[in-house]
Design a protein around this motif. Structure first.
Motif, short mmCIF file in Angstrom:
data_model
loop_
_atom_site.label_atom_id
_atom_site.label_comp_id
_atom_site.label_asym_id
_atom_site.label_seq_id
_atom_site.Cartn_x
_atom_site.Cartn_y
_atom_site.Cartn_z
N UNK A 15 38.93 37.79 32.01
CA UNK A 15 37.85 36.80 32.04
C UNK A 15 37.72 36.16 33.42
N UNK A 16 38.84 35.97 34.11
CA UNK A 16 38.79 35.46 35.48
C UNK A 16 38.03 36.41 36.37
N UNK A 17 38.29 37.71 36.25
CA UNK A 17 37.58 38.71 37.06
C UNK A 17 36.09 38.68 36.76
N UNK A 18 35.72 38.56 35.50
CA UNK A 18 34.31 38.53 35.14
C UNK A 18 33.61 37.35 35.81
N UNK A 19 34.24 36.20 35.73
CA UNK A 19 33.65 35.01 36.35
C UNK A 19 33.47 35.20 37.85
N UNK A 20 34.51 35.72 38.51
CA UNK A 20 34.46 35.87 39.96
C UNK A 20 33.47 36.95 40.38
N UNK A 21 33.41 38.05 39.66
CA UNK A 21 32.51 39.13 40.07
C UNK A 21 31.05 38.73 39.89
#
Length: 211
Positions: A33-39
């Motif tokens: 979920x962190x990756x999704x937010x950042x991407x």
């Protein structure tokens, strides 16, 4: 060993673990979920954006099981989503789950002219984090060729993540790309207009590249 074998690895993960983060070889759901937010921040960091412009089109390149779309829907992210994957195993599952969403099955390196549509943003989450049994030079060439081709199909920018080299130790099956190698490639062959994100607590970094 080729990039096709990387795709086969992810298919095997899905067969083993099912439709979840382990099924696309992400061990930790919170990190995903962190990756999704950042991407998705590739849109927020684009200085040209105006909220009054409405929804941007976004292609999820290497969409896997469509989990980014699930995140977008859950968090009401205002984008027009499409997904693309080299594996029909994944795109067939995505079409079953989300029949009203566009999912494309395509090997861009073999059929580059079949991706006729242009998207405001193209994001590649996890496409370049694992190299499996490819040697570094093979993976770097694959990375450069794919980024160069994807660049032609975006109107505004792309985002992707790779593993950092600033770690205690490097895994042989992961693609650890130095900042100097990345910068050298982008500035010489793509553009000087890019942002490197190394601020979200994982052993990787995210790159936003803008037209």
């Amino acid at each position: 060993m080729s990039y096709i074998d990387i795709a086969r690895h992810y298919e095997n993960c899905y067969r083993m673990y099912g439709d979840n983060n382990r099924g696309v070889d992400w061990p930790n759901k919170e990190d995903v979920d962190t990756r999704y937010q950042v991407i998705l921040d590739v849109m927020k960091f684009d200085r040209r954006n105006d909220l009054r412009m409405g929804k941007f089109s976004l292609l999820d390149f290497g969409c896997g099981l469509g989990h980014l779309y699930e995140y977008i829907e859950k968090n009401n992210v205002p984008v027009l989503y499409s997904g693309l994957d080299i594996s029909p195993l994944f795109t067939d599952k995505c079409k079953e789950k989300f029949p009203d969403v566009e999912f494309i099955t395509l090997d861009l390196l073999e059929d580059e002219y079949k991706l006729m549509k242009y998207y405001d943003y193209i994001v590649l989450n996890g496409v370049f984090t694992e190299k499996r049994d490819l040697v570094y030079e093979e993976m770097f060439e694959y990375f450069k060729e794919l980024i160069s081709k994807i660049w032609r199909n975006t109107n505004r920018g792309i985002a992707f993540n790779v593993m950092s080299k600033d770690v205690d130790w490097e895994r042989e099956d992961l693609f650890h790309l130095s900042l100097s190698a990345l910068s050298g490639f982008l500035t010489k062959e793509i553009t000087r207009n890019f942002i490197i994100r190394n601020d979200y607590g994982l052993y990787e970094y995210m790159v936003y590249v803008y037209k």
